[in-house]
Motif scaffolding. Sequence first.
Motif, mmCIF file in Angstrom:
data_model
loop_
_atom_site.group_PDB
_atom_site.id
_atom_site.type_symbol
_atom_site.label_atom_id
_atom_site.label_comp_id
_atom_site.label_asym_id
_atom_site.label_seq_id
_atom_site.Cartn_x
_atom_site.Cartn_y
_atom_site.Cartn_z
ATOM 1 N N ALA A 77 0.863 -1.187 0.000
ATOM 2 C CA ALA A 77 0.000 0.000 0.000
ATOM 3 C C ALA A 77 0.900 1.239 0.000
ATOM 4 N N PHE A 78 0.308 2.425 0.126
ATOM 5 C CA PHE A 78 1.060 3.663 -0.090
ATOM 6 C C PHE A 78 0.910 4.633 1.080
ATOM 7 N N TYR A 79 2.021 5.317 1.386
ATOM 8 C CA TYR A 79 1.965 6.394 2.368
ATOM 9 C C TYR A 79 0.981 7.458 1.883
ATOM 10 N N GLY A 80 0.178 7.953 2.805
ATOM 11 C CA GLY A 80 -0.840 8.944 2.452
ATOM 12 C C GLY A 80 -2.163 8.329 2.071
ATOM 13 N N GLY A 81 -2.193 7.011 1.868
ATOM 14 C CA GLY A 81 -3.428 6.359 1.452
ATOM 15 C C GLY A 81 -4.436 6.256 2.584
ATOM 16 N N PHE A 82 -5.703 6.312 2.218
ATOM 17 C CA PHE A 82 -6.790 6.084 3.175
ATOM 18 C C PHE A 82 -7.751 5.090 2.557
ATOM 19 N N HIS A 83 -7.965 3.957 3.264
ATOM 20 C CA HIS A 83 -8.795 2.891 2.717
ATOM 21 C C HIS A 83 -9.910 2.467 3.664
ATOM 22 N N GLY A 84 -10.056 3.145 4.801
ATOM 23 C CA GLY A 84 -11.111 2.801 5.724
ATOM 24 C C GLY A 84 -10.587 2.603 7.129
#
Length: 456
Positions: free
Chosen positions: A150-157
Motif C-alpha cells: 500500500a502507499f503512504y498517504g493512502g486512506f482505505h477505511g
Amino acid sequence: MVSHQNGFVLREPGEKSRDVIQRDIKTLSPSYTRSYGFAVDHGQGAEVWDVDGNRYIDFAAGIAVLSTGYSHPRVVKAITDQAQKYLHIGGTDFFCPKPVELAERLQQIVPIHHTAPEDKLVYFANSGTESIEAALKLARYQEGRSHVIAFYGGFHGRTMGSLSLTASKYKQREGYPYIPGGVTHIPYPSRAECDDCGEGSDCSDQSWCDAVAFIEKFVLKMVSPSEIAAVVVEPIQGEGGYLVPRDDFFPKLREFCDKHGILLVVDEIQSGVGRSGKFTALEHWGVAADIVCLAKGLGSGMPIGAVVASNKVMGQWVPGAHASTFGGNPVSCAAALATLDVFEEEGLLAHVTELGDYTLDRLTRFKADHPILKRIDGKGFMIGLDFVDANGEPAPKLRDAVVNQCYLDGLLTLGCGANGIRFAPPLVLTRELLDEGLMILERAIAHIEEEMWETT
C-alpha cells in the motif's frame, strides 16, 4: 456575527444549531471529526440549509458522496418506489432483482484488466471500508500469497483490514495492530512532490518518485514477489490530500503486477463514480485494475459499496467464503441504479470535465497572487488546494482558518491531507453556483492571507 459552541465556530443566527451541537456532544462518540458548527436541515442540488435557516453552497458533498446532489428527484423516486415494495430480503440467502440489475450495469461500466463485460462479477457491501475488506480477502484467497503493498498517504477505511492499508494520519492507526500476513507501505509518486525535486532533476532516476523502482529496490529484498497478493492504491489520493500521481506511474505498476502475477486493486471509493470526469479515475491513465472498489457516490447518499473483478478472480470464491446481511440492499441498489441513470441522462461526466477544467484554471490564476497557496491540482471535481506559511512550510492552521471563514460566508468545505482543502462538490453543481462558491473561497483565502501578513 461569529460565535462559538463547545469550541466549534458557529454562524449566526445559530440558536437551533447550538442545541443540536450540545445534544450531539452528550450522546455521540467523541471519535468523530467535526470542523465547524454546521447542523443540516435540508438541501437541494448543491445547496443546503442549516437548522437556523442559513443557506450554503456545498463544495464537500457529504465527503464526496452526494454525486447527484441533495434529494435528486430521480433518486428519491427510485428509493420511494422500492421502499413501498420491500426494504430488505437478504441477498446472501435469496434472489433479488435490484442487485442483479445493478451488477449488470457495473459489468458494462467498470473496466477490469483484460476482461469482457460478461466475464466480470460483482460483490455488494455497505460502505467503502467493507469493499476494501472484501477485496483484501479476495486478493489473499490465492494460495501462498498474503502480503500486500500500500502507499503512504493512502486512506482505505477504518475497519481492521482496511486500516492496515491506511497511512494517512497516525491518529487513524494509533493503538491498532496490522493484519497478519504483512503490509508494506511505499511512497506515493505525487506529481506535485516530484515537480518540487528542482530544476533539471530527473525524478525518473529517484525511487521516491518511481514507485515500481522503489518496490524492486527495497520491498523485494524483504518479500518475494510470489508472496505478494496485491498492490492496493487510490488512483487519486483522497484523504491524503487529493494528490494526482505521475503519468507514468500506473502503466509501470500495471506492467510490474502482470510480470509477477500480483493483483492490482484500485480504491475508487472517493475518486470513482464520475468524480474525476471519468467513471473510474484510473481510466485517465489508460490501464485497468484486476479488482475495483466503489462506494461513496454510487448510491447518492444511500449506503452501498461494490467490488468488481473478473470471473477468473472472484469466481474462485465458494458459497460462504464471504457475504453480508445488508450488502446489496434493494433500496440502496435502486438509488444506485437511478444515480447511473442521472449520469447518462444529464451528461454528468462531460459536465464534470468541463467545469473541473474551468475551476483548475481559475484557481491556478488566483494562486499566482496569493503566496499562501502552494498547490492547486486535481481532475474533474476532485481538486486539492495546499496552504503554506510565510516560510513556505505546510500551514494546517491557515487551512483551518480558511475552512472556517468559508463556512461563515456560506460555503461548506472540508480539509484533506496535512494542510489542504478539497474541492469535491456534488457532480450536479451548476456553473452559477460554482462561480458563487469560488468567489466565497477566493475571498476567504484573501481575507486570511491579509490577517496573516498583519500579524507578522
